[in-house]
Design an enzyme around this catalytic site. Structure first.
Site, short mmCIF file in Angstrom:
data_model
loop_
_atom_site.label_atom_id
_atom_site.label_comp_id
_atom_site.label_asym_id
_atom_site.label_seq_id
_atom_site.Cartn_x
_atom_site.Cartn_y
_atom_site.Cartn_z
N CYS A 89 -5.95 5.10 7.07
CA CYS A 89 -6.49 4.71 8.38
C CYS A 89 -6.68 5.90 9.32
O CYS A 89 -7.50 5.85 10.23
CB CYS A 89 -5.58 3.68 9.05
SG CYS A 89 -5.40 2.16 8.11
N HIS A 338 -11.75 -2.15 13.01
CA HIS A 338 -11.06 -1.02 12.39
C HIS A 338 -11.85 -0.57 11.16
O HIS A 338 -11.49 -0.87 10.02
CB HIS A 338 -9.64 -1.44 12.03
CG HIS A 338 -8.82 -0.39 11.35
ND1 HIS A 338 -9.09 0.97 11.43
CD2 HIS A 338 -7.69 -0.51 10.58
CE1 HIS A 338 -8.19 1.63 10.73
NE2 HIS A 338 -7.33 0.77 10.20
N CYS A 368 -1.03 3.96 12.73
CA CYS A 368 -0.30 3.82 11.48
C CYS A 368 -1.28 4.00 10.32
O CYS A 368 -2.47 3.72 10.44
CB CYS A 368 0.39 2.47 11.40
SG CYS A 368 -0.72 1.05 11.58
#
Length: 382
Positions: A89, A338, A368
């Site tokens: 991510c 995202h 995270c």
């Protein structure tokens, strides 16, 4: 050590899954932001030193060093190289770190950091699923070294988000209230035009389409993701499609091309935490970054923390004792999506523009990442 400056930052609008960008090749989407970035800055295209792009699941249209071909797809000089990186991510946030490190070391002067992900075409973990079909099962539970340290546990972001909610005492209702606020902030920001300067329209698609008009009553009707769990789609980040890019330059480049830097990169670091808990690393990583930078949370005017799940951001807010009114003020990934490889520089773009809009000085970004990692970047608006 030399300074690294952010000269520009932009992003595409974010498309919802199976939405306006679903049929756009990732190369074309990445090329779109690169072409726009080069066009609006007074730097000859052949003078760019590198293009560092985040993208995960390097399979199908994402394969073959996507960064390089996004640049070529933009019609830009063949002499400029590109490299694609995967820190899950945090991939494009790490791209910013690599770009800044190159500039600070004096080895490069003009670097693009960015990322692209079309999750409508390549959903998360597509590479793992494809490998499983070829006879390569879950790499963690089949690797002797991992089993020796962590047992037979499978790594699951959903299970980790549930564990965090339980440990910090968040109920489903608590997280739904947080998610509703994220959507309401995003809708208000869009209506107020807060994203207008950072978004480069893709054809007729000009603004994020992910924010939902919802209610607590509607959220309460959704089925949980895990049996006997409390996590639902409403309190999780949205799979989405987007590209984003940040231009990082040295002081020499700023002077050479007559540029006006918009921010200085004050600090950048990445830290790890338990990979089974996976999503808790932003907490120790933020503490580490503040100590290294000689700052306190009270010095930070705006925070962008990726809302992978409501419990992640809520735990961070509680542990760092930070003001929710200064965090994700325009909504977060629950509302705005995202697009994994692009999220790091997408958030950096929003953070920079929000500091400029609000007059804030310091901004902090963290998220995270798979494997129990978290990048932290602190910037100072100039």
């Amino acid at each position: 050590m030399q300074q690294a400056y952010i000269v520009d930052a932009l992003r595409s609008p974010t498309g919802k899954r199976a939405g306006s960008l679903a049929q756009v090749h990732p190369m074309d989407l990445g090329a779109h932001v690169l072409k726009a970035l080069v066009a609006r800055n007074n730097i000859p295209a052949e003078d760019y030193d590198d293009v560092i792009f985040g993208a995960i699941d390097a399979i199908g249209p994402n394969a073959g060093n996507l960064a390089r071909f996004c640049w070529l797809g933009a019609g830009l000089p063949e002499s400029v190289p590109g490299v694609t990186i995967d820190r899950q991510c945090g991939s494009s946030q790490q791209a910013v770190h690599f770009a800044a490190q190159a500039v600070m070391s004096g080895s490069q002067d003009v670097v693009v950091a960015g990322g692209v992900q079309n999750m409508s075409q390549i959903p998360i973990n597509t590479a793992l699923y494809a490998a499983a079909e070829l006879g390569f099962p879950d790499p963690w539970t089949t690797a002797e070294s991992f089993r020796a340290r962590y047992g037979e546990q499978q790594l699951s972001q959903f299970a980790a988000a549930e564990m965090i909610a339980k440990k910090w005492g968040f109920t489903r209702a608590d997280m739904e209230a947080y998610a509703l606020e994220s959507n309401n902030r995003a809708l208000a920001a869009i209506e107020a035009g807060h994203f207008a300067l950072e978004v480069v329209p893709y054809g007729n698609f000009s603004m994020d389409e992910t924010a939902r008009r919802s209610s607590l009553e509607k959220m309460a009707t959704l089925q949980t993701i895990l049996p006997n769990g409390i996590l639902t789609a409403a309190i999780s980040s949205q799979m989405s499609d987007a590209a984003s890019a940040v231009l990082v330059c040295s002081e020499a480049a700023v002077k050479r091309y007559g540029l006006t830097p918009r921010a200085r990169i004050v600090h950048m670091s990445v830290r790890g935490d338990d990979p089974v808990w996976m999503l808790t690393a932003p907490i120790p990583a933020t503490r580490h970054a503040l100590a290294k930078a000689g700052l306190r949370m009270n010095d930070i005017d705006r925070v962008e923390i990726n809302e992978a799940f409501a419990s992640v951001s809520m735990a961070w807010l509680q542990e760092l004792d930070y003001d929710p009114a200064r965090t994700n003020v325009n909504g977060g990934a629950i509302a705005l999506g995202h697009p994994i490889g692009a999220t790091g520089t997408k958030l950096m773009t929003t953070l920079l523009h929000e500091l400029e809009r609000s007059g804030g000085r310091f901004g902090l970004q963290t998220m995270c990442e798979g494997g129990g990692l978290a990048n932290v970047t602190i910037i100072e608006r100039l």
